[in-house]
Design a protein around this motif. Structure first.
Motif, mmCIF file in Angstrom:
data_model
loop_
_atom_site.group_PDB
_atom_site.id
_atom_site.type_symbol
_atom_site.label_atom_id
_atom_site.label_comp_id
_atom_site.label_asym_id
_atom_site.label_seq_id
_atom_site.Cartn_x
_atom_site.Cartn_y
_atom_site.Cartn_z
ATOM 1 N N ALA A 73 -70.436 11.640 66.524
ATOM 2 C CA ALA A 73 -69.956 11.260 65.192
ATOM 3 C C ALA A 73 -71.064 11.438 64.154
ATOM 4 N N LEU A 74 -72.298 11.123 64.588
ATOM 5 C CA LEU A 74 -73.435 11.281 63.678
ATOM 6 C C LEU A 74 -73.593 12.751 63.261
ATOM 7 N N GLU A 75 -73.505 13.635 64.292
ATOM 8 C CA GLU A 75 -73.665 15.053 64.004
ATOM 9 C C GLU A 75 -72.539 15.566 63.106
ATOM 10 N N LYS A 76 -71.337 15.078 63.398
ATOM 11 C CA LYS A 76 -70.193 15.487 62.582
ATOM 12 C C LYS A 76 -70.336 14.994 61.141
ATOM 13 N N ALA A 77 -70.745 13.726 61.016
ATOM 14 C CA ALA A 77 -70.918 13.167 59.674
ATOM 15 C C ALA A 77 -72.007 13.911 58.914
ATOM 16 N N ARG A 78 -73.075 14.258 59.686
ATOM 17 C CA ARG A 78 -74.153 14.984 59.030
ATOM 18 C C ARG A 78 -73.670 16.363 58.561
ATOM 19 N N ALA A 79 -72.899 17.039 59.405
ATOM 20 C CA ALA A 79 -72.376 18.365 59.043
ATOM 21 C C ALA A 79 -71.470 18.261 57.810
ATOM 22 N N GLU A 80 -70.674 17.206 57.795
ATOM 23 C CA GLU A 80 -69.791 17.019 56.638
ATOM 24 C C GLU A 80 -70.598 16.769 55.368
ATOM 25 N N ALA A 81 -71.663 15.976 55.487
ATOM 26 C CA ALA A 81 -72.510 15.692 54.325
ATOM 27 C C ALA A 81 -73.186 16.962 53.831
ATOM 28 N N VAL A 82 -73.654 17.787 54.783
ATOM 29 C CA VAL A 82 -74.291 19.059 54.402
ATOM 30 C C VAL A 82 -73.275 19.979 53.719
ATOM 31 N N ALA A 83 -72.045 20.029 54.319
ATOM 32 C CA ALA A 83 -71.003 20.889 53.743
ATOM 33 C C ALA A 83 -70.640 20.443 52.327
ATOM 34 N N GLU A 84 -70.558 19.110 52.162
ATOM 35 C CA GLU A 84 -70.239 18.577 50.830
ATOM 36 C C GLU A 84 -71.345 18.907 49.837
ATOM 37 N N MET A 85 -72.577 18.750 50.295
ATOM 38 C CA MET A 85 -73.707 19.058 49.410
ATOM 39 C C MET A 85 -73.736 20.560 49.082
ATOM 40 N N GLN A 86 -73.422 21.411 50.110
ATOM 41 C CA GLN A 86 -73.397 22.855 49.889
ATOM 42 C C GLN A 86 -72.310 23.231 48.881
ATOM 43 N N ALA A 87 -71.150 22.558 48.981
ATOM 44 C CA ALA A 87 -70.064 22.818 48.032
ATOM 45 C C ALA A 87 -70.505 22.465 46.609
ATOM 46 N N LYS A 88 -71.194 21.339 46.489
ATOM 47 C CA LYS A 88 -71.705 20.958 45.157
ATOM 48 C C LYS A 88 -72.682 22.011 44.629
ATOM 49 N N LEU A 89 -73.554 22.491 45.544
ATOM 50 C CA LEU A 89 -74.533 23.497 45.134
ATOM 51 C C LEU A 89 -73.839 24.795 44.719
ATOM 52 N N ASP A 90 -72.803 25.185 45.482
ATOM 53 C CA ASP A 90 -72.067 26.408 45.139
ATOM 54 C C ASP A 90 -71.417 26.299 43.762
ATOM 55 N N ARG A 91 -70.829 25.126 43.513
ATOM 56 C CA ARG A 91 -70.206 24.919 42.196
ATOM 57 C C ARG A 91 -71.262 24.934 41.094
ATOM 58 N N ALA A 92 -72.426 24.362 41.382
ATOM 59 C CA ALA A 92 -73.503 24.352 40.383
ATOM 60 C C ALA A 92 -73.989 25.770 40.100
ATOM 61 N N LYS A 93 -74.104 26.577 41.159
ATOM 62 C CA LYS A 93 -74.538 27.960 40.972
ATOM 63 C C LYS A 93 -73.487 28.772 40.206
ATOM 64 N N GLU A 94 -72.211 28.454 40.474
ATOM 65 C CA GLU A 94 -71.156 29.126 39.732
ATOM 66 C C GLU A 94 -71.238 28.786 38.246
ATOM 67 N N ARG A 95 -71.488 27.486 37.961
ATOM 68 C CA ARG A 95 -71.667 27.089 36.560
ATOM 69 C C ARG A 95 -72.879 27.773 35.957
ATOM 70 N N GLN A 96 -73.939 27.895 36.753
ATOM 71 C CA GLN A 96 -75.148 28.572 36.280
ATOM 72 C C GLN A 96 -74.851 30.026 35.947
ATOM 73 N N LYS A 97 -74.127 30.706 36.847
ATOM 74 C CA LYS A 97 -73.773 32.110 36.628
ATOM 75 C C LYS A 97 -72.921 32.266 35.372
ATOM 76 N N LYS A 98 -71.967 31.365 35.199
ATOM 77 C CA LYS A 98 -71.102 31.416 34.015
ATOM 78 C C LYS A 98 -71.890 31.150 32.743
ATOM 79 N N ALA A 99 -72.817 30.173 32.813
ATOM 80 C CA ALA A 99 -73.629 29.849 31.634
ATOM 81 C C ALA A 99 -74.525 31.023 31.267
#
Length: 324
Positions: free
Chosen positions: A210-236
Motif C-alpha cells: 500500500a505504501l508503494e502504491k500510495a507513493r506511486a500515486e503521489a508521484v503520478a499526481e505530482m507529475q500531472a501537476k508538473l505537466d500542467r505547469a509546463k503546458e502553462r509555461q509553453k502557452k505563456a
C-alpha cells in the motif's frame, strides 16, 4: 464724334443708372466706351445690364447686333465683368479677355494672384495655364491636407494600440515568469518526493504494498501537476512571443504612418504643391525636348541638333541659377 472723356466714363462706371435714361443714351454711352477701352469695359457691362432690363422682350439680340455690334455671348461677358470685377484700375492694362479669365478666381484672391504672376505681361493662354496650375496645386494641397489628417488619426490610433500591446506584452512576460517559477518548484518537489524513503513519503500507510502504491500515486499526481505547469509555461511563452511580434509589427506600421504623415504635411503646403506641379511639367517638357534632339541627331545635317544642344545647355544653366 469727339474723343470720349475717359474720366467721365470711369465715373459713370461706378455710378448707378440715372432715372429716365433712354435706350439711345445708353447706346451712345456703350459706343463711346468701346472706343475708349480700358476701364470703360465696366461701363459697357453696366450699360448692357441697364439696356437688357429696359428693352421689350425679344428685342435684346437685335439691339445687340444692330446698334452696338455685340454677340449675345460677348455681351454676357461684359455684363459679368460689370457685376463681378472689383478693381477697375487694372482693366486698363489687362483688357476684357484676361479680366474675364481672372474671374475664375475668387474675388479675394485675384489681387494676390496678379501680383505673384505678373498677369499684365502674360498672354491669355499663359494666364489660363497659370490658373490651371494654381487650381491643380490647390487641389493637391487640399488632398494632402486630408491625407495628413487621416494619417495623424491613424498614427494616434496606432499609438493607442501600441500602448495596449506593450501592456499585453508585459502581462505575457509576467505570466511566463510565473509559469517558469511554478514549473521549477514542482520539479524540485517531484524530485524530492521520488528520493524520499517510502515510509517517509507516505507515513499514514503501514502495508508496504500500500505504501508503494500510495507513493506511486503521489508521484503520478505530482507529475500531472508538473505537466500542467509546463503546458502553462509553453502557452505563456507562445503568448509572449506573439505579443512581441505584434508589437514589432505595430512599431513598423507606426513608422510607415509617420513617414506618410510627414509627406502629406509637406505636400499640403500650397507653395510646395505648386512647385511639384511645375516640376512634373518641366520634366515632361524636358523629356519631349530630348526626344526631339535625338531625332535631330539622326539627320545628316547636324546644324539643327547642335543648335538645340546649345539651347538646352543654356536652359540648364538658367535652371541651375534658380537654386543659387
Amino acid at each position: 464724334m469727339s474723343k470720349p472723356d475717359l474720366g467721365r466714363i470711369i465715373a459713370q462706371t461706378m455710378a448707378r443708372p440715372a432715372e429716365g435714361r433712354t435706350i439711345e443714351a445708353i447706346t451712345g454711352e456703350i459706343l463711346d466706351a468701346k472706343r475708349a477701352g480700358g476701364e470703360a469695359i465696366l461701363t459697357i457691362g453696366r450699360c448692357l445690364i441697364e439696356a437688357k432690363d429696359m428693352l421689350p422682350h425679344g428685342e435684346w439680340k437685335d439691339w445687340l447686333a444692330d446698334r452696338v455690334e455685340f454677340s449675345e455671348r460677348a455681351a454676357q461677358r461684359f455684363m459679368r465683368l460689370a457685376r463681378e470685377w472689383s478693381n477697375p484700375t487694372a482693366l486698363s492694362d489687362l483688357g476684357a479677355t484676361k479680366a474675364l479669365t481672372l474671374l475664375a478666381l475668387p474675388a479675394e484672391e485675384r489681387e494676390r494672384f496678379m501680383e505673384d504672376n505678373n498677369v499684365i505681361d502674360m498672354t491669355t493662354r499663359q494666364l489660363e495655364q497659370a490658373i490651371k496650375e494654381r487650381d491643380e496645386a490647390r487641389k493637391a494641397a487640399e488632398a494632402a491636407k486630408a491625407e495628413a489628417s487621416t494619417a495623424e488619426q491613424a498614427r494616434a490610433k496606432m499609438a493607442e494600440d501600441m500602448a495596449l500591446l506593450n501592456a499585453r506584452l508585459t502581462g505575457a512576460r509576467e505570466d511566463r515568469e510565473r509559469a517558469l517559477h511554478d514549473a521549477a518548484k514542482l520539479e524540485e518537489e517531484l524530485a524530492e518526493l521520488k528520493n524520499r524513503p517510502v515510509d517517509v513519503a507516505v507515513e499514514t500507510v503501514a502495508d508496504p504494498e500500500a505504501l508503494e502504491k500510495a507513493r506511486a500515486e503521489a508521484v503520478a499526481e505530482m507529475q500531472a501537476k508538473l505537466d500542467r505547469a509546463k503546458e502553462r509555461q509553453k502557452k505563456a511563452e507562445a503568448q509572449a512571443k506573439e505579443a512581441q511580434a505584434a508589437l514589432e509589427r505595430a512599431q513598423a506600421q507606426l513608422q510607415d504612418s509617420e513617414r506618410a504623415r510627414k509627406n502629406a504635411v509637406l505636400a499640403s503646403d500650397e507653395d510646395m504643391a505648386t512647385f511639384q506641379v511645375l516640376f512634373q511639367q518641366a520634366q515632361e517638357q524636358a523629356n519631349k525636348m530630348r526626344g526631339i534632339l535625338l531625332k535631330l541627331r539622326g539627320r545628316a545635317d547636324q546644324t539643327a541638333a547642335q543648335g538645340v544642344e546649345k539651347a538646352l545647355r543654356a536652359l540648364s544653366e538658367v535652371i541651375g541659377r534658380c537654386a543659387e
